[in-house]
Design a protein around this motif. Structure first.
Motif, short mmCIF file in Angstrom:
data_model
loop_
_atom_site.label_atom_id
_atom_site.label_comp_id
_atom_site.label_asym_id
_atom_site.label_seq_id
_atom_site.Cartn_x
_atom_site.Cartn_y
_atom_site.Cartn_z
N LYS A 1 5.79 23.50 26.81
CA LYS A 1 5.76 22.82 25.51
C LYS A 1 6.21 23.75 24.40
O LYS A 1 7.04 23.38 23.55
N THR A 2 5.72 24.98 24.41
CA THR A 2 6.07 25.96 23.37
C THR A 2 7.53 26.36 23.47
O THR A 2 8.27 26.38 22.47
N TYR A 3 7.98 26.67 24.69
CA TYR A 3 9.36 27.13 24.86
C TYR A 3 10.35 26.02 24.50
O TYR A 3 11.36 26.27 23.83
N ASN A 4 10.07 24.81 24.94
CA ASN A 4 10.97 23.70 24.63
C ASN A 4 11.04 23.45 23.12
O ASN A 4 12.11 23.12 22.58
N ALA A 5 9.91 23.59 22.44
CA ALA A 5 9.89 23.40 20.99
C ALA A 5 10.72 24.48 20.29
O ALA A 5 11.44 24.21 19.32
N ILE A 6 10.63 25.72 20.80
CA ILE A 6 11.42 26.82 20.23
C ILE A 6 12.91 26.53 20.40
O ILE A 6 13.70 26.64 19.45
N MET A 7 13.31 26.14 21.61
CA MET A 7 14.74 25.88 21.87
C MET A 7 15.25 24.69 21.07
O MET A 7 16.39 24.69 20.59
N GLN A 8 14.41 23.66 20.92
CA GLN A 8 14.83 22.50 20.14
C GLN A 8 15.03 22.86 18.67
O GLN A 8 15.97 22.41 18.02
N LYS A 9 14.17 23.72 18.16
CA LYS A 9 14.29 24.13 16.76
C LYS A 9 15.52 25.01 16.55
O LYS A 9 16.14 24.98 15.48
N MET A 10 15.89 25.79 17.56
CA MET A 10 17.05 26.67 17.43
C MET A 10 18.36 25.92 17.52
O MET A 10 19.39 26.42 17.07
N ASP A 11 18.36 24.75 18.14
CA ASP A 11 19.61 23.98 18.28
C ASP A 11 20.16 23.56 16.93
O ASP A 11 19.42 23.18 16.04
#
Length: 299
Positions: free
Chosen positions: A289-299
């Motif tokens: 959940k945390t990693y996916n949120a980080i990657m989504q925000k970086m996109d």
């Protein structure tokens, strides 16, 4: 025959040597072989101040400081011969490096001395034979690199961590032995807390990478290099799948370009289809959940 007082020894470990032996063990073994040759041919050993030991690994001349020192010494005109176990100890690099070695010995009129043959590179036949030996060494090197690359890839696909440098947030550990040996990571609690703080500031507080670095610096938290935190370092860490429990392969590939008359190596982030990401054997610091949120925000 070269003047004994003007002969030096050059020692270097090669990938063709026994991998179970350390650099020091290989160099000591080769030194004994060469000193035995000297006693037989000249009646005495080469003194310590004329022995040059290459203890760092490297395929090119630029990567090996001791061979650079030896080549500069040849240019002084004070050296009649360099004693090595075999020609390939001088170079297993590409044709450019082989040519550099050949020209250095040829135009300084320096002999390459091995226990089985002495090469005078001003002689056409000796030079051709010497070049063949170096080329054979380069072919073997390329073959060995392919074999090692296949072995590393197989280990990665099993989820092992095979990099030589420990990543921030973990310590390297090894379990088992032989074919059952496992190279993986264990969490280093103090650094794990820093990574979790980064993720919290990025996702919950909406801090940018610069502001996160400033916050860490103000708390006296040192970066992996011991300096202030660079925004690029923080971004690279937060986006690294390693912290999500994954092992990534080929994320950064060495790219060789020709610039200013010489080869320049870089390791840019690889966004091609040949990037491999598999589940690692190590515990994750960022859950999905945390990693996916980080990657989504970086996109």
């Amino acid at each position: 025959m070269a003047n004994f007082e003007s002969i030096i020894i050059y020692l270097r470990k090669s990938r063709s040597d026994d991998p179970t032996q350390s650099v020091e063990e290989v160099l000591a073994k080769h030194e004994r072989i060469l000193q035995d040759y000297c006693v037989k041919e000249y009646g005495e050993c080469i003194p310590e101040n004329r022995i040059f030991r290459e203890v760092v690994s490297g395929e090119t001349i630029q990567d090996r400081p001791v061979i650079q020192q030896v080549l500069r010494l040849l240019e002084s005109g004070k050296i009649d011969g360099v004693l090595v176990v075999e020609p390939q100890r001088l170079s297993r690099g590409d044709l450019e490096n082989c040519g550099h070695i050949v020209n250095s010995f040829r135009y300084t009129n320096t002999l390459v001395i091995t226990p089985t043959k002495t090469y005078n590179l001003q002689d056409e036949y000796d030079r051709k034979f010497f070049e063949m030996e170096l080329t054979r060494g380069n072919d073997y090197l390329e073959y060995t690199k392919k074999i090692l690359a296949r072995g590393r890839l197989a280990s990665v696909l099993q989820g092992n961590y095979i990099n030589s440098i420990k990543p921030y947030g973990y310590t390297k550990v090894t379990y088992g032995s032989g074919k059952n040996k496992v190279h993986t990571l264990e969490i280093f609690k103090e650094e794990q807390d820093v990574l979790l703080l980064m993720a919290h500031l990025y996702l919950e507080k909406d801090y940018g990478f610069v502001r996160i670095g400033q916050a860490l610096d103000s708390m006296g938290i040192k970066s992996p290099t011991g300096d202030n935190w660079a925004p690029s370092t923080i971004k690279r860490m937060l986006s690294n799948p390693l912290y999500n429990g994954k092992i990534a392969w080929n994320r950064r590939k060495i790219v060789v370009k020709w610039k200013d008359g010489q080869k320049v190596k870089t390791k840019p982030l690889n966004k091609g289809n040949d990037v491999i990401v598999v589940q690692g054997k190590h515990p994750a610091i960022f859950d999905d959940k945390t990693y996916n949120a980080i990657m989504q925000k970086m996109d």
